[in-house]
Design a protein around this motif. Structure first.
Motif, PDB file in Angstrom:
ATOM      1  N   THR B 239       0.735  -1.090   0.052  1.00  0.00           N
ATOM      2  CA  THR B 239       0.066  -0.028   0.096  1.00  0.00           C
ATOM      3  C   THR B 239       0.836   1.323  -0.079  1.00  0.00           C
ATOM      4  O   THR B 239       0.250   2.221  -0.172  1.00  0.00           O
ATOM      5  CB  THR B 239      -1.018   0.045   1.268  1.00  0.00           C
ATOM      6  N   ARG B 240       2.045   0.961   0.364  1.00  0.00           N
ATOM      7  CA  ARG B 240       3.000   2.248   0.492  1.00  0.00           C
ATOM      8  C   ARG B 240       3.142   2.864  -1.040  1.00  0.00           C
ATOM      9  O   ARG B 240       3.512   4.114  -1.225  1.00  0.00           O
ATOM     10  CB  ARG B 240       4.247   2.075   0.858  1.00  0.00           C
ATOM     11  N   PHE B 241       3.092   1.927  -1.952  1.00  0.00           N
ATOM     12  CA  PHE B 241       3.238   2.201  -3.271  1.00  0.00           C
ATOM     13  C   PHE B 241       1.946   2.558  -4.249  1.00  0.00           C
ATOM     14  O   PHE B 241       2.065   2.713  -5.236  1.00  0.00           O
ATOM     15  CB  PHE B 241       4.103   1.253  -4.033  1.00  0.00           C
ATOM     16  N   THR B 242       0.899   2.537  -3.414  1.00  0.00           N
ATOM     17  CA  THR B 242      -0.571   3.063  -4.179  1.00  0.00           C
ATOM     18  C   THR B 242      -0.426   4.238  -4.981  1.00  0.00           C
ATOM     19  O   THR B 242      -1.183   4.244  -5.982  1.00  0.00           O
ATOM     20  CB  THR B 242      -1.563   3.109  -3.026  1.00  0.00           C
ATOM     21  N   HIS B 243       0.623   5.007  -4.562  1.00  0.00           N
ATOM     22  CA  HIS B 243       0.889   6.244  -5.372  1.00  0.00           C
ATOM     23  C   HIS B 243       1.275   5.622  -6.701  1.00  0.00           C
ATOM     24  O   HIS B 243       0.902   6.408  -7.794  1.00  0.00           O
ATOM     25  CB  HIS B 243       1.812   7.000  -4.681  1.00  0.00           C
ATOM     26  N   ASP B 244       2.335   5.068  -6.665  1.00  0.00           N
ATOM     27  CA  ASP B 244       2.870   4.765  -8.034  1.00  0.00           C
ATOM     28  C   ASP B 244       2.074   3.894  -9.071  1.00  0.00           C
ATOM     29  O   ASP B 244       1.568   4.434  -9.919  1.00  0.00           O
ATOM     30  CB  ASP B 244       4.018   3.985  -7.767  1.00  0.00           C
ATOM     31  N   PHE B 245       1.609   2.512  -8.405  1.00  0.00           N
ATOM     32  CA  PHE B 245       0.889   1.707  -9.232  1.00  0.00           C
ATOM     33  C   PHE B 245      -0.337   1.784  -8.724  1.00  0.00           C
ATOM     34  O   PHE B 245      -0.592   1.255  -7.609  1.00  0.00           O
ATOM     35  CB  PHE B 245       1.398   0.416  -9.511  1.00  0.00           C
ATOM     36  N   PRO B 246      -1.468   2.827  -9.146  1.00  0.00           N
ATOM     37  CA  PRO B 246      -2.628   2.873  -8.713  1.00  0.00           C
ATOM     38  C   PRO B 246      -3.664   1.531  -8.454  1.00  0.00           C
ATOM     39  O   PRO B 246      -4.204   1.357  -7.641  1.00  0.00           O
ATOM     40  CB  PRO B 246      -3.171   3.870  -9.442  1.00  0.00           C
ATOM     41  N   LEU B 247      -3.818   1.053  -9.535  1.00  0.00           N
ATOM     42  CA  LEU B 247      -4.547  -0.076  -9.812  1.00  0.00           C
ATOM     43  C   LEU B 247      -3.902  -1.379  -9.873  1.00  0.00           C
ATOM     44  O   LEU B 247      -4.303  -2.690  -9.864  1.00  0.00           O
ATOM     45  CB  LEU B 247      -5.513  -0.073 -11.186  1.00  0.00           C
ATOM     46  N   THR B 248      -2.638  -1.081  -9.852  1.00  0.00           N
ATOM     47  CA  THR B 248      -1.635  -2.453 -10.403  1.00  0.00           C
ATOM     48  C   THR B 248      -1.624  -3.168  -9.011  1.00  0.00           C
ATOM     49  O   THR B 248      -0.913  -4.238  -9.049  1.00  0.00           O
ATOM     50  CB  THR B 248      -0.358  -1.841 -10.668  1.00  0.00           C
ATOM     51  N   ILE B 249      -2.128  -2.730  -7.716  1.00  0.00           N
ATOM     52  CA  ILE B 249      -1.708  -3.427  -6.651  1.00  0.00           C
ATOM     53  C   ILE B 249      -2.447  -4.993  -6.689  1.00  0.00           C
ATOM     54  O   ILE B 249      -2.235  -5.862  -6.239  1.00  0.00           O
ATOM     55  CB  ILE B 249      -2.113  -2.656  -5.337  1.00  0.00           C
ATOM     56  N   GLN B 250      -3.705  -4.799  -7.363  1.00  0.00           N
ATOM     57  CA  GLN B 250      -4.441  -6.084  -7.312  1.00  0.00           C
ATOM     58  C   GLN B 250      -3.684  -7.148  -8.178  1.00  0.00           C
ATOM     59  O   GLN B 250      -3.907  -8.215  -7.486  1.00  0.00           O
ATOM     60  CB  GLN B 250      -5.918  -5.605  -8.319  1.00  0.00           C
ATOM     61  N   PRO B 251      -3.157  -7.130  -9.361  1.00  0.00           N
ATOM     62  CA  PRO B 251      -2.700  -8.259 -10.002  1.00  0.00           C
ATOM     63  C   PRO B 251      -1.286  -8.616  -9.035  1.00  0.00           C
ATOM     64  O   PRO B 251      -1.196  -9.816  -9.049  1.00  0.00           O
ATOM     65  CB  PRO B 251      -2.014  -7.848 -11.310  1.00  0.00           C
ATOM     66  N   VAL B 252      -0.887  -7.698  -8.450  1.00  0.00           N
ATOM     67  CA  VAL B 252       0.268  -8.083  -7.627  1.00  0.00           C
ATOM     68  C   VAL B 252      -0.235  -9.082  -6.506  1.00  0.00           C
ATOM     69  O   VAL B 252       0.251 -10.336  -6.278  1.00  0.00           O
ATOM     70  CB  VAL B 252       0.916  -6.846  -6.953  1.00  0.00           C
ATOM     71  N   LEU B 253      -1.115  -8.582  -5.713  1.00  0.00           N
ATOM     72  CA  LEU B 253      -1.767  -9.344  -4.677  1.00  0.00           C
ATOM     73  C   LEU B 253      -2.130 -10.683  -5.183  1.00  0.00           C
ATOM     74  O   LEU B 253      -1.970 -11.923  -4.588  1.00  0.00           O
ATOM     75  CB  LEU B 253      -2.957  -8.795  -4.112  1.00  0.00           C
ATOM     76  N   GLU B 254      -2.812 -10.795  -6.602  1.00  0.00           N
ATOM     77  CA  GLU B 254      -3.161 -11.844  -7.029  1.00  0.00           C
ATOM     78  C   GLU B 254      -2.063 -12.929  -7.300  1.00  0.00           C
ATOM     79  O   GLU B 254      -2.394 -14.306  -6.930  1.00  0.00           O
ATOM     80  CB  GLU B 254      -4.087 -11.845  -8.079  1.00  0.00           C
ATOM     81  N   ALA B 255      -1.083 -12.470  -7.896  1.00  0.00           N
ATOM     82  CA  ALA B 255       0.174 -13.320  -7.837  1.00  0.00           C
ATOM     83  C   ALA B 255       0.769 -13.715  -6.702  1.00  0.00           C
ATOM     84  O   ALA B 255       1.095 -14.909  -6.865  1.00  0.00           O
ATOM     85  CB  ALA B 255       1.156 -12.323  -8.562  1.00  0.00           C
ATOM     86  N   LEU B 256       0.768 -12.938  -5.755  1.00  0.00           N
ATOM     87  CA  LEU B 256       1.296 -13.361  -4.713  1.00  0.00           C
ATOM     88  C   LEU B 256       0.513 -14.596  -4.098  1.00  0.00           C
ATOM     89  O   LEU B 256       0.679 -15.203  -2.908  1.00  0.00           O
ATOM     90  CB  LEU B 256       1.358 -12.187  -3.492  1.00  0.00           C
ATOM     91  N   GLU B 257      -0.868 -14.491  -4.106  1.00  0.00           N
ATOM     92  CA  GLU B 257      -1.857 -15.896  -3.693  1.00  0.00           C
ATOM     93  C   GLU B 257      -1.256 -16.973  -4.398  1.00  0.00           C
ATOM     94  O   GLU B 257      -1.758 -18.004  -3.923  1.00  0.00           O
ATOM     95  CB  GLU B 257      -3.032 -15.379  -3.909  1.00  0.00           C
ATOM     96  N   GLU B 258      -0.977 -16.778  -5.606  1.00  0.00           N
ATOM     97  CA  GLU B 258      -0.803 -18.152  -6.569  1.00  0.00           C
ATOM     98  C   GLU B 258       0.632 -18.806  -6.127  1.00  0.00           C
ATOM     99  O   GLU B 258       1.648 -18.132  -6.663  1.00  0.00           O
ATOM    100  CB  GLU B 258      -0.830 -17.704  -7.933  1.00  0.00           C
ATOM    101  N   GLN B 259       0.725 -19.625  -5.276  1.00  0.00           N
ATOM    102  CA  GLN B 259       1.859 -20.109  -4.844  1.00  0.00           C
ATOM    103  C   GLN B 259       2.665 -20.611  -6.002  1.00  0.00           C
ATOM    104  O   GLN B 259       3.824 -20.636  -6.079  1.00  0.00           O
ATOM    105  CB  GLN B 259       1.745 -21.073  -3.649  1.00  0.00           C
TER     106      GLN B 259
END
Lengths: 338, 338
Positions: B239-259
């Motif tokens: 969330t610290r980077f929400t400034h940089d990648f505004p909507l991009t946090i979602q795919p990252v979270l999704e990727a992190l869930e996919e072991q």
DNA sequence: GCTGGCACTCGAACGGACAGAGTGCCAGGC
DNA sequence: GCCTGGCACTCTGTCCGTTCGAGTGCCAGC
């Protein structure tokens, strides 16, 4: 006590707000629900509901949104649990049935719950305290070093290293293993302490120290509730609400990382039946703008652990509760079978 | 080949951008770094750097930001690894040393790494394939049902249920247990298949089927690399980077869930030394705006698993690399000691 | 007790003006 | 040949005023 119609108005507000994510006004309300009265009447009702603290206005001259208290009333009095459809239930069952081991069961449950509710799912591993012992294994790694492996009926395995006060022979170890298992195999954790109490007495004096050490390690392992693990999933769903709580996602993520917080959260929920904690009802501050729906599940008719979801207070309570209940039921079945 | 000064300009741009999170212009650059030339000259250099694809402008008349290619050059040629300070190293060591078991080691490592780098940390559990067997335990749960418990030198425990083709007596089981352990205890996983090859031959004909079943389950468990687990932490840092990648946090979270995705990610990284994958160098699309810094760690001088961090391409590479390297080193030490 | 009407409030959206940062280019100097 | 200062240009972000619409509260009337 609120009149019947005012309760209907509250229900309509909750439903509309959950659907549209926008404050709902009197006019829109009468258009979308057949309340049989005019907007002006609804406005009066809204004023009353606001006085009573069930709804609030984000700004003057915006529509109303439900407060935590409003959701509470909605959940308690106005909404039931929406049952899952037959195909959904079948899908849940099929998906869970193909699990291969405990990790897999929990993993699948988390994913399933996250997917069904489109929210963050939390599943606690079946708790030790209420399970039974399947087997205790003792391995000699070095003359004065023993590894204790505890296997539970839920398929969970815990291991501990033990440094013995004195060297301990293979035969003594085999003896202890046999006696220990005959005492505790198939017994409930809670009963173990009493059962092993007089076990050291059957051993030679020189071995008693080691036997006691092993036993106390075993008991420690059994009561070590702090070690309760859990799995979470669906955090990506949080981003769906970035609209509602703009900066609030951070404390939620932080809370989700603190297993201690989550365990406490689940622990606080009632032992029987479904628990819904809305907004500020959650003790942990970071979760003040979320609701937690949780329920116990177990292999028998007794709960051995809990599972639930965390989502915005503005959530579809009946649907979420239905999904949580259904998943808990089927996980219980799977655990009972294995 | 770029001139020395232009490389300095690129370095300055990367450093400033990482620090301020804002596109950096020629004037600010000359003020904050003593390049010895005027803004106009820097502008010319920037134009060249842009032509070569190392930096880019978000819009006309905004400052420049580094491209993936620019970061790549920075990491390869312009930046070293910033070593941790002595107090930091001591703190790392102390924190990791108080771990009580493998889960705890991994858990602590994740938290530590997330805290040090203030990014998302990923730690793979020590892999089975490169470890050695400490002990194999066989438990009879029912006449034709055996539980296999594999204990590795890294303290990891794997269990499997085995349905035997024929009933298998206690004595045969004890026999198999003893022979098996004398063959494989202390040996590397990779060597096990050959070692147990002729084991069934020593048993009665009626037991051979079961012995083979047990052995093949053991081998399966050993090679089952898919089962590799990992732990992640520090997602709140995203969330610290929400400034940089505004909507991009979602795919990252999704990727992190996919072991699976993460394991692949770590798997792709080189086996020796530190690997930095920047932006589009990551095969997985959701991580195209992130960089992954990973390194192998192990109990001996050989890597048994990997760990790393995931953060925005705009990260402090020298610092992150230093933290990752230091943590990997100390985890290795801890594993070697235990 | 419900309803329609009316005046009022306030936030969201739109658009123009403005300041600031940054650029590219060019002529001149070392 | 390379660096420098100057200049015109372009774009973004911001501020401000206006307008529009949704929604409210209140009141008189049925």
């Amino acid at each position: 006590m609120l009149s019947e119609r005012r309760l209907q108005v509250l229900r309509a507000i909750v439903q509309d707000y959950v659907g549209t994510e926008e404050p709902v006004g009197s006019k829109a309300l009468t258009e979308r629900h057949s309340l049989g009265v005019s907007p002006a009447t609804v406005r009066n009702d809204m004023a009353v509901l606001e006085d009573e603290g069930y709804i609030a206005q984000p700004h003057t001259s915006a529509g109303r949104i439900p407060t935590d208290r409003g959701y509470r009333l909605f959940v308690d009095k106005l909404a039931g649990v929406k049952p899952m459809s037959a195909p959904e239930r079948r899908a849940i069952q099929n998906f869970l049935e193909s699990s291969v081991d405990l990790d897999d069961v929990v993993g699948r449950t988390v994913r399933l719950l996250a997917q069904l509710t489109r929210q963050v799912a939390v599943v606690q591993y079946p708790s030790l305290t209420r399970s039974t012992v399947r087997h205790v294994e003792l391995l000699s790694l070095a003359p004065a070093r023993v590894m204790l492996v505890l296997i539970t009926d839920t398929g969970r395995v815990e291991q501990r290293m033990i440094d013995c006060p004195a060297p301990f022979g293979e035969s003594s170890l085999a003896d202890l293993r046999a006696r220990l298992n005959s005492k505790v195999a198939g017994r409930r954790f809670a009963d173990v302490p009493v059962l092993v109490e007089d076990l050291p007495e059957g051993f030679d004096l020189e071995d008693r120290g080691t036997v006691s050490t092993v036993l106390s390690t075993l008991l420690e392992t059994l009561v070590e509730e702090n070690e309760e693990r859990l799995m979470i999933g669906g955090t990506a769903n949080l981003t769906r609400f970035t609209h509602d709580f703009p900066l609030t996602i951070q404390p939620v993520l932080e809370a989700l990382e603190e297993q201690v917080v989550l365990l406490k959260l689940l622990g606080e929920a009632g032992d029987s039946g479904m628990t819904v904690r809305i907004g500020h009802e959650n003790a942990y501050e970071g979760l003040n703008s979320t609701s937690v729906v949780s329920v116990g599940y177990g292999s028998g008719n007794e709960a051995v652990a809990k599972l639930g979801v965390v989502g915005p207070t503005r959530m579809d309570y009946p649907g979420t509760m239905g999904a949580v209940r259904a998943v808990a039921r089927y996980v219980g079945q799977i655990l009972a079978e294995s």
